[in-house]
Scaffold this active site. Structure first.
Site: not given
Ligand SMILES: Cc1ncc(COP(=O)(O)O)c(C=O)c1O
Length: 354
Positions: A100, A167, A191
């Site tokens: 990511w 992030d 999530k």
């Protein structure tokens, strides 16, 4: 039978949230209308959006500190781009801790110089780089707090003069941190917050308005702030469900309460990984994630047996990401300690019977 859902995302959410969200789809607030058929400008939905925004700030301890919360679309992947679009004028630093972060770097390079201040690519991202140098004069430093795929998590954040962008897609609301050290936090909802379809962005307003480029309206944080996160039609179901999860978390006692359970879950699974000779952890111990535990079998011949035991126990979603292999137990906020206990029982049963 209700499964024990260890999926990495989209993933488990609290049962009461599923129930309330499904009720609202049928009849929202006793209005005789569905949540997903009413106007997003209606009083009832505007209240939902405002509550979601204020709960996010409250849970993070960021109320009245110059931060704004937004619920945007496009996933965390859109934030890889938006963060750079809004903040990168000359150069930014990125800590590369996995897939990511690498994707975030790729997007940022379109807007200015990107300095990789550290990387753990040399060991397939099984650790968090430390002691790296942060150059002066960065527009911002970008970090990924939890690396969902590799199962590593930053435990200590660097001190820097540069605005800190993070992030937090896979560990937001899971542990107590001094969130004032961050200037921009973003996290896909799917999530610890809600269904896919919205992304929480928490931003300190005074870092905005410093780049000289023109920013398209939909990608401009200032536009979204000025419209109270309602510049265009928001993803009403995802925002409502996120609001319910944030309410659930607040009623539970907030981040400090959930952190206690998260620590217990992680300790349970990692102590089994360390004590059971049939398993070995992937991530370096000191950098292990409390959200995503990555581990492998030491004897691949046991794969079929283990996986059939896992299935019989009603455990779902523990296959590792293709870039790591093995197994990944994702233990987000809504996964119970009991579910982790079931997994650990299966692991120790394998040792007893193999
Ligand atoms: C840490 C992290 N960042 C970014 C993303 C990408 O999120 P999205 O699919 O919402 O764009 C993910 C997805 O799992 C992630 O785990």
């Amino acid at each position: 039978m209700k499964k024990h859902n260890f999926s990495a995302g989209p993933c488990v959410l609290p049962q009461e949230v599923f129930l309330k969200a499904s009720e609202a789809v049928m009849d929202f607030n006793g209005s005789g209308l569905s949540l997903i058929e009413i106007s997003h400008r209606s009083k009832d939905f505007v209240e939902v959006m405002e509550k979601a925004r204020s709960l996010a700030l409250e849970l993070l301890g960021l109320e009245n500190k110059g931060y704004k919360a937004l619920f945007l679309q496009g996933g965390a992947s859109m934030q890889f781009l938006m963060a750079a679009y809004n903040l990168l004028e000359n150069k930014a630093g990125y800590l590369n801790t996995g897939t990511w972060s690498s994707k975030a770097v790729k997007e940022a390079k379109m807007f200015g110089d990107v300095i990789e201040v550290g990387s753990s690519k040399d060991e397939n991202f099984n650790y968090i780089p430390k002691g790296y140098n942060i150059p002066d004069g960065l527009d911002y430093l970008h970090l990924t707090s939890n690396n969902t795929i590799f199962g590593t998590q930053i435990k200590k954040f660097p001190k820097t003069e540069a605005p800190l962008v993070c992030d937090m897609s896979s560990d937001i609301f899971s542990r107590q941190l001094d969130f004032t050290q961050f200037d921009l936090i973003y996290a896909g909802a799917q999530k610890n917050m809600g269904p896919a379809g919205t992304t929480l962005v928490v931003i300190k307003e005074d870092i905005l308005g410093k780049v000289t480029r023109q920013i398209p309206s939909m990608l401009d944080y200032q536009v979204h702030i000025s419209k109270d996160s309602m510049f265009n039609t928001p993803p009403v179901f995802a925002v409502y469900t996120s609001m319910l999860t944030l309410e659930w978390l607040k009623n539970l006692g907030g981040i400090s309460a959930i952190e206690e359970t998260n620590d217990k879950k992680a300790q349970l699974v990692y102590s089994e990984v360390d004590l059971n000779p049939l398993f070995e952890g992937f991530a370096k111990k000191e950098d292990r994630s409390n959200m995503n535990a990555t581990f492998n079998l030491t004897d691949e011949k046991l794969k079929e047996t283990f996986e059939s035991m896992v299935k019989d126990a009603g455990i779902n979603g523990i296959n590792g990401h293709r870039s790591v292999g093995g197994y990944r137990a994702s233990m987000y906020n809504a996964l119970s300690l009991e579910s982790v206990g079931i997994l650990v029982d299966v692991m120790s049963e394998l040792e007893r019977t193999a």
